[in-house]
Design a protein around this motif. Sequence first.
Motif, PDB file in Angstrom:
ATOM      1  N   SER A  14       0.852  -1.187   0.000  1.00 33.36           N
ATOM      2  CA  SER A  14       0.000   0.000   0.000  1.00 33.36           C
ATOM      3  C   SER A  14       0.890   1.239   0.000  1.00 33.36           C
ATOM      4  N   ILE A  15       0.302   2.379  -0.280  1.00 33.35           N
ATOM      5  CA  ILE A  15       1.069   3.618  -0.328  1.00 33.35           C
ATOM      6  C   ILE A  15       1.643   3.944   1.057  1.00 33.35           C
ATOM      7  N   GLY A  16       0.927   3.593   2.110  1.00 31.29           N
ATOM      8  CA  GLY A  16       1.419   3.819   3.466  1.00 31.29           C
ATOM      9  C   GLY A  16       2.646   2.967   3.777  1.00 31.29           C
ATOM     10  N   GLU A  20       6.414   4.359   4.542  1.00 33.38           N
ATOM     11  CA  GLU A  20       7.138   3.938   5.747  1.00 33.38           C
ATOM     12  C   GLU A  20       8.513   3.357   5.398  1.00 33.38           C
ATOM     13  N   MET A  21       8.587   2.582   4.328  1.00 31.24           N
ATOM     14  CA  MET A  21       9.865   1.993   3.903  1.00 31.24           C
ATOM     15  C   MET A  21      10.916   3.057   3.628  1.00 31.24           C
ATOM     16  N   SER A  27       2.106  11.802   0.939  1.00 35.60           N
ATOM     17  CA  SER A  27       1.922  12.775  -0.146  1.00 35.60           C
ATOM     18  C   SER A  27       3.133  12.809  -1.079  1.00 35.60           C
ATOM     19  N   THR A  28       4.329  12.603  -0.547  1.00 35.85           N
ATOM     20  CA  THR A  28       5.534  12.567  -1.380  1.00 35.85           C
ATOM     21  C   THR A  28       5.518  11.359  -2.290  1.00 35.85           C
ATOM     22  N   ILE A  29       5.141  10.196  -1.753  1.00 34.48           N
ATOM     23  CA  ILE A  29       5.070   8.972  -2.555  1.00 34.48           C
ATOM     24  C   ILE A  29       3.997   9.134  -3.635  1.00 34.48           C
ATOM     25  N   ARG A  30       2.866   9.730  -3.280  1.00 33.14           N
ATOM     26  CA  ARG A  30       1.797   9.969  -4.252  1.00 33.14           C
ATOM     27  C   ARG A  30       2.292  10.911  -5.362  1.00 33.14           C
ATOM     28  N   TYR A  31       3.012  11.950  -4.970  1.00 34.57           N
ATOM     29  CA  TYR A  31       3.548  12.905  -5.948  1.00 34.57           C
ATOM     30  C   TYR A  31       4.528  12.224  -6.892  1.00 34.57           C
ATOM     31  N   TRP A  32       5.465  11.448  -6.339  1.00 32.97           N
ATOM     32  CA  TRP A  32       6.427  10.722  -7.169  1.00 32.97           C
ATOM     33  C   TRP A  32       5.701   9.758  -8.107  1.00 32.97           C
ATOM     34  N   SER A  33       4.678   9.097  -7.595  1.00 31.84           N
ATOM     35  CA  SER A  33       3.908   8.164  -8.407  1.00 31.84           C
ATOM     36  C   SER A  33       3.247   8.881  -9.579  1.00 31.84           C
ATOM     37  N   ASN A  46     -10.241  -2.191  -4.804  1.00 33.62           N
ATOM     38  CA  ASN A  46     -11.668  -1.867  -4.977  1.00 33.62           C
ATOM     39  C   ASN A  46     -12.020  -0.461  -4.518  1.00 33.62           C
ATOM     40  N   LYS A  47     -11.274   0.047  -3.527  1.00 34.81           N
ATOM     41  CA  LYS A  47     -11.530   1.388  -3.017  1.00 34.81           C
ATOM     42  C   LYS A  47     -10.836   2.468  -3.849  1.00 34.81           C
ATOM     43  N   GLY A  48      -9.996   2.051  -4.786  1.00 33.41           N
ATOM     44  CA  GLY A  48      -9.267   3.011  -5.606  1.00 33.41           C
ATOM     45  C   GLY A  48      -7.900   3.367  -5.057  1.00 33.41           C
ATOM     46  N   ASN A  49      -7.475   2.703  -3.973  1.00 35.55           N
ATOM     47  CA  ASN A  49      -6.160   2.970  -3.401  1.00 35.55           C
ATOM     48  C   ASN A  49      -5.071   2.351  -4.261  1.00 35.55           C
TER      49      ASN A  49
END
Length: 112
Positions: A14-16, A20-21, A27-33, A46-49
């Motif tokens: 998951s993004i979390g 953590e890794m 938000s940084t991981i989401r931005y890089w993605s 299913n939730k869109g995560n």
Amino acid sequence: MPYKEPKVEQFQYSIGEVAEMFGENISTIRYWSDEFEGTIKPARNNKGNRIFSHKDLDIFKIIYHLVRECGVSLGSVKKRIAENRDGEYLNAEIVNRLETVRTKLLEIKKMI
């Protein structure tokens, strides 16, 4: 010799977990993605995560190493990955192997 739990290896993160890794904000991981959308291809549950694979993690390792450890700008990282994919992946693989060897050597040192 004490009992050691075998490591359970995940296939999806998951993004979390990814945040953590790397010790980064979600938000940084989401931005890089989002910035490396063509290179990082997370699946969605299913939730869109976002659900990241090992290949995605390897790309995050390259990004993290270049941005945080070497101080390269994100635009330059995009260019380097686009122009020299194989070279960057090879460098990341070498770094991963060296980290594994270092960890094993430290374990051996503790046993002595």
